[in-house]
Design an enzyme around this catalytic site. Structure first.
Site, PDB file in Angstrom:
ATOM      1  CB  SER A  46      -2.703  -6.880  -0.896  1.00 13.09           C
ATOM      2  OG  SER A  46      -2.829  -5.471  -0.821  1.00 13.09           O
ATOM      3  CG  HIS A  47      -1.211  -3.782   2.683  1.00  8.96           C
ATOM      4  ND1 HIS A  47      -1.395  -3.801   1.317  1.00  8.96           N
ATOM      5  CD2 HIS A  47       0.027  -3.259   2.884  1.00  8.96           C
ATOM      6  CE1 HIS A  47      -0.326  -3.290   0.728  1.00  8.96           C
ATOM      7  NE2 HIS A  47       0.548  -2.959   1.653  1.00  8.96           N
ATOM      8  CG  LEU A 123       2.791   5.463   3.454  1.00 11.05           C
ATOM      9  CD1 LEU A 123       3.695   5.218   4.652  1.00 11.05           C
ATOM     10  CD2 LEU A 123       3.628   5.771   2.213  1.00 11.05           C
ATOM     11  CB  THR A 159       6.451  -1.005  -4.593  1.00 13.75           C
ATOM     12  OG1 THR A 159       6.427  -1.410  -3.219  1.00 13.75           O
ATOM     13  CG2 THR A 159       6.479  -2.255  -5.464  1.00 13.75           C
ATOM     14  CG  ASP A 178      -1.360   4.788   0.179  1.00 11.27           C
ATOM     15  OD1 ASP A 178      -0.247   4.654  -0.347  1.00 11.27           O
ATOM     16  OD2 ASP A 178      -1.769   4.035   1.089  1.00 11.27           O
ATOM     17  CD  GLU A 188      -4.033  -7.083  -6.526  1.00  9.05           C
ATOM     18  OE1 GLU A 188      -4.765  -7.887  -7.144  1.00  9.05           O
ATOM     19  OE2 GLU A 188      -4.312  -6.658  -5.386  1.00  9.05           O
ATOM     20  CG  HIS A 229      11.358   9.001 -17.498  1.00  2.00           C
ATOM     21  ND1 HIS A 229      10.512   8.958 -18.591  1.00  2.00           N
ATOM     22  CD2 HIS A 229      11.492  10.317 -17.168  1.00  2.00           C
ATOM     23  CE1 HIS A 229      10.165  10.183 -18.926  1.00  2.00           C
ATOM     24  NE2 HIS A 229      10.746  11.027 -18.088  1.00  2.00           N
ATOM     25  CE  LYS A 230       7.118  13.037 -17.172  1.00  2.00           C
ATOM     26  NZ  LYS A 230       5.977  13.863 -17.607  1.00  2.00           N
ATOM     27  CG  LEU A 301     -11.916  13.970  -3.716  1.00  2.00           C
ATOM     28  CD1 LEU A 301     -12.399  14.233  -2.296  1.00  2.00           C
ATOM     29  CD2 LEU A 301     -10.781  14.920  -4.072  1.00  2.00           C
ATOM     30  NE  ARG A 306      -6.358   2.693  -0.386  1.00  2.00           N
ATOM     31  CZ  ARG A 306      -5.097   2.816  -0.030  1.00  2.00           C
ATOM     32  NH1 ARG A 306      -4.791   3.458   1.091  1.00  2.00           N
ATOM     33  NH2 ARG A 306      -4.124   2.322  -0.778  1.00  2.00           N
TER      34      ARG A 306
END
Length: 333
Positions: A46-47, A123, A159, A178, A188, A229-230, A301, A306
């Site tokens: 997507s990036h 990011l 987002t 990330d 996405e 809400h978190k 992890l 990725r």
């Protein structure tokens, strides 16, 4: 239908040629091309190349100044400020990077903000870069509004992802976290919209506040925050740093990262780096123990997927959709 595997170098060159043909300067195009290659390397389609036609379109229509020259200032010893001048985020980040890292090493902690900016790609790659410099990095970036507050239907924040890069004490990253404030990245949903595939339940609501599996309806409505809400609270934290502190426009005022309307988005980023030895002599030891507590029991992890994609792609290359490759080749003419 697919084309033969492309090497990562070929992916980078394809993006570079498309952006320079669109009117971007060689230096600006190179920074974005490298980011695109890294996204494909890590399996983040997507990036990756999918975004190149959008980048080129935005240079041509003026939504991004492909020849922008970022301006860097340092108003305090630990504060680096970059005006991206409505250009790409990547060269703006690069312009302030050395001052930012040096300031963190001297002061123990430093922050770099970027405004008048644009989509900064993955990011986590910026957070990983900080970790590879031996520092602990916290990165934030906001985006055009796509998440409504709990109880509302009108998007207020983007987002708004954050990323954490943790050094391993040996020139690499022990882990890279990330994640966005939404259940899934908006890119996405854009990808599924272009491919004609439905989205998953719980990803978004339509403009009337009803759940939807239609990506087109989701893009007209609101993304759903991760954890209710978190998740919205995490998005507000990022908005405060990457927009308010950076002096960028609010997400609700930013033009979309897709399409040609609205002018430059003028969004922002905020990066913080810590020289861990200034705070703790045992940081690396504790990180190693923490990582072992996770992987030692078979846990995964953050960023593990990725890393696996990275190893595979570096070994085998990138499989690219033929139609997308042809579209980008046309842009190079």
């Amino acid at each position: 239908m697919t084309v033969p595997m492309m090497t990562l170098a070929a992916v980078e060159q394809l993006c570079l040629r498309a952006l320079t043909a669109a009117g971007a300067s060689a230096g600006n195009a190179a920074a974005v091309a490298r980011s695109t290659m890294l996204a494909e390397r890590d399996g983040i389609r997507s990036h990756g190349l999918l975004y190149v036609p959008i980048y080129a379109e935005h240079v041509r229509c003026g939504k991004v100044d492909g020849r922008a020259r970022p301006a860097v200032s340092q108003p305090r010893p630990g504060a680096v400020v970059v005006d991206a001048a409505t250009g790409f985020a990547h060269p703006a980040i690069d312009a302030g990077w050395d001052r930012f890292i040096a300031a963190a090493r001297v002061n123990g902690v430093a922050a770099m903000t970027v405004f008048n900016s644009y989509n900064c790609g993955v990011l986590g790659h910026h957070a990983e870069r900080i970790a590879e410099a031996g520092l602990l990095g916290l990165c934030t970036t906001h985006a055009p509004a796509s998440i409504a507050p709990p109880g509302g239907r009108l998007p207020v924040i983007g987002t708004n992802p954050f990323a954490l890069g943790v050094p391993d004490g040996a020139g690499g990253a022990a882990l890279v976290l990330d994640q966005s404030a939404s259940v899934v990245a908006k890119s996405e949903i854009l990808l599924r919209s272009r491919e004609g595939r439905p989205i998953e339940p719980g990803w978004a609501i339509d403009e009337h506040g009803a759940g939807t599996l239609d990506p087109a309806a989701a893009l007209k409505g609101s993304m759903l925050p991760a954890g209710g809400h978190k998740g919205f609270g995490v998005g507000l934290l990022v908005e405060t740093l990457a927009s308010c502190l950076a002096g960028a426009v609010l997400s609700k005022e930013a033009s979309p990262f897709s399409g040609t309307t609205g002018g430059p988005p003028r969004t922002g980023q905020c990066f913080v780096a810590f020289e861990t030895s200034a705070f703790s002599a045992g940081f690396s030891r504790q990180v190693a123990s923490l990582v072992e507590a996770i992987v030692g029991q078979g846990g995964r992890l953050p960023g593990g997927g990725r890393q696996a994609a990275r190893r595979r792609t570096e070994r085998e290359g990138v499989l690219v959709d033929a139609g997308l490759a042809n579209r980008i080749e046309v842009l190079c003419c």
